[in-house]
Design a protein around this motif. Sequence first.
Motif, PDB file in Angstrom:
ATOM      1  N   GLU A 138       7.555 -16.976 -17.837  1.00 27.36           N
ATOM      2  CA  GLU A 138       7.998 -16.269 -16.640  1.00 27.36           C
ATOM      3  C   GLU A 138       7.846 -17.105 -15.378  1.00 27.36           C
ATOM      4  N   SER A 139       6.912 -18.063 -15.385  1.00 27.93           N
ATOM      5  CA  SER A 139       6.691 -18.891 -14.197  1.00 27.93           C
ATOM      6  C   SER A 139       7.881 -19.795 -13.892  1.00 27.93           C
ATOM      7  N   VAL A 140       8.779 -19.973 -14.872  1.00 29.63           N
ATOM      8  CA  VAL A 140       9.954 -20.831 -14.676  1.00 29.63           C
ATOM      9  C   VAL A 140      11.007 -20.125 -13.817  1.00 29.63           C
ATOM     10  N   GLU A 146      10.247 -28.787 -13.053  1.00 32.43           N
ATOM     11  CA  GLU A 146      11.147 -29.725 -13.717  1.00 32.43           C
ATOM     12  C   GLU A 146      11.360 -29.383 -15.182  1.00 32.43           C
ATOM     13  N   GLU A 147      10.498 -28.557 -15.750  1.00 34.89           N
ATOM     14  CA  GLU A 147      10.627 -28.178 -17.154  1.00 34.89           C
ATOM     15  C   GLU A 147      11.158 -26.764 -17.263  1.00 34.89           C
ATOM     16  N   GLY A 148      12.152 -26.597 -18.116  1.00 35.52           N
ATOM     17  CA  GLY A 148      12.743 -25.279 -18.299  1.00 35.52           C
ATOM     18  C   GLY A 148      14.245 -25.388 -18.480  1.00 35.52           C
ATOM     19  N   PRO A 149      14.893 -24.270 -18.736  1.00 33.11           N
ATOM     20  CA  PRO A 149      16.347 -24.292 -18.942  1.00 33.11           C
ATOM     21  C   PRO A 149      17.101 -24.483 -17.636  1.00 33.11           C
ATOM     22  N   ASP A 150      18.331 -24.938 -17.747  1.00 37.47           N
ATOM     23  CA  ASP A 150      19.198 -25.026 -16.577  1.00 37.47           C
ATOM     24  C   ASP A 150      19.367 -23.638 -15.973  1.00 37.47           C
ATOM     25  N   ALA A 151      19.687 -23.587 -14.684  1.00 37.75           N
ATOM     26  CA  ALA A 151      19.752 -22.290 -14.020  1.00 37.75           C
ATOM     27  C   ALA A 151      20.812 -22.287 -12.926  1.00 37.75           C
ATOM     28  N   LEU A 152      21.281 -21.088 -12.630  1.00 39.95           N
ATOM     29  CA  LEU A 152      22.163 -20.840 -11.484  1.00 39.95           C
ATOM     30  C   LEU A 152      21.402 -19.907 -10.560  1.00 39.95           C
TER      31      LEU A 152
END
Length: 209
Positions: A138-140, A146-152
Motif C-alpha cells: 500500500e505504501s507504493v 522507485e520500486e513498484g508498478p508503473d502508474a498514471l
Amino acid sequence: MPPAPVSPTLARVMARVIHVFRRPDRFVAGTVGEPGDRAFYLQAIESSRTISVLLEKQQVTVLAERITALLGEVAKRFGEENLRESADAAASPRSDTDPLAVPLEEEFRVGTMGLGWDADSSSIVVELLAVTEEEIDESVVLDDTEEGPDALRVFLSPDEAKAFADRAEKVVSAGRAPCPLCAEPLDPEGHVCVRLNGYHDRNPVAETE
C-alpha cells in the motif's frame, strides 16, 4: 567474478514510470466495442501527451463512486469552499461527450487504484497502477518510490472530478439495455428471462410490441 554492470539502456527499461498529469486538458472514461463486448479505458490528455489505460467495467464504477464519496467527505471536513474553483481558475468544465482520442494505444492494464485529496492544490488525486503478479504494498500507492508498478497519476479540480464521475457513470450504464422484466442485460442474440422461468429465449421486448 563480480556481476556484470547493468547497461544504462537496460536500467531505463527496468525503471518505474509514473505518468503525472497535474493540469490535464482531459481525463475521461470511454469504451471500444459493441454493447456486451466493450473494453473500458481511462484516458488522460495534457498538451501533446496522451496516456490510455485498460481496466474492468467494475473498476470504472468503483472509481466513480469513490470520487463522489471523497468529494462529499472533503465538503464535510473542510467546508464547501474547498469544492469551489478559485477566482482565477478556468471555468467549470463542460460536459464531455466526445469519444476517446485515437489512435488508442494501451499503456497498461490497471490493477490497483488509489485516490486522495491534495490540500496544497485543492485537487482530487487519482492513481492507477499497472497490474502485477506480485502483491502491491500500500505504501507504493500515491508515492514516488522507485520500486513498484508503473502508474498514471492525475490531479483533478473538484469540478473536473465530478465531471469525470458523471461521465464514467453514463459510460457504464450505456451498455446493453435492461430486460423490462428481470433487469438483466439484453443480449443481441436473445435473452433467457428468469422471470419467465427460462422458457423464453426471445427478447421479451419484442413480445410486447
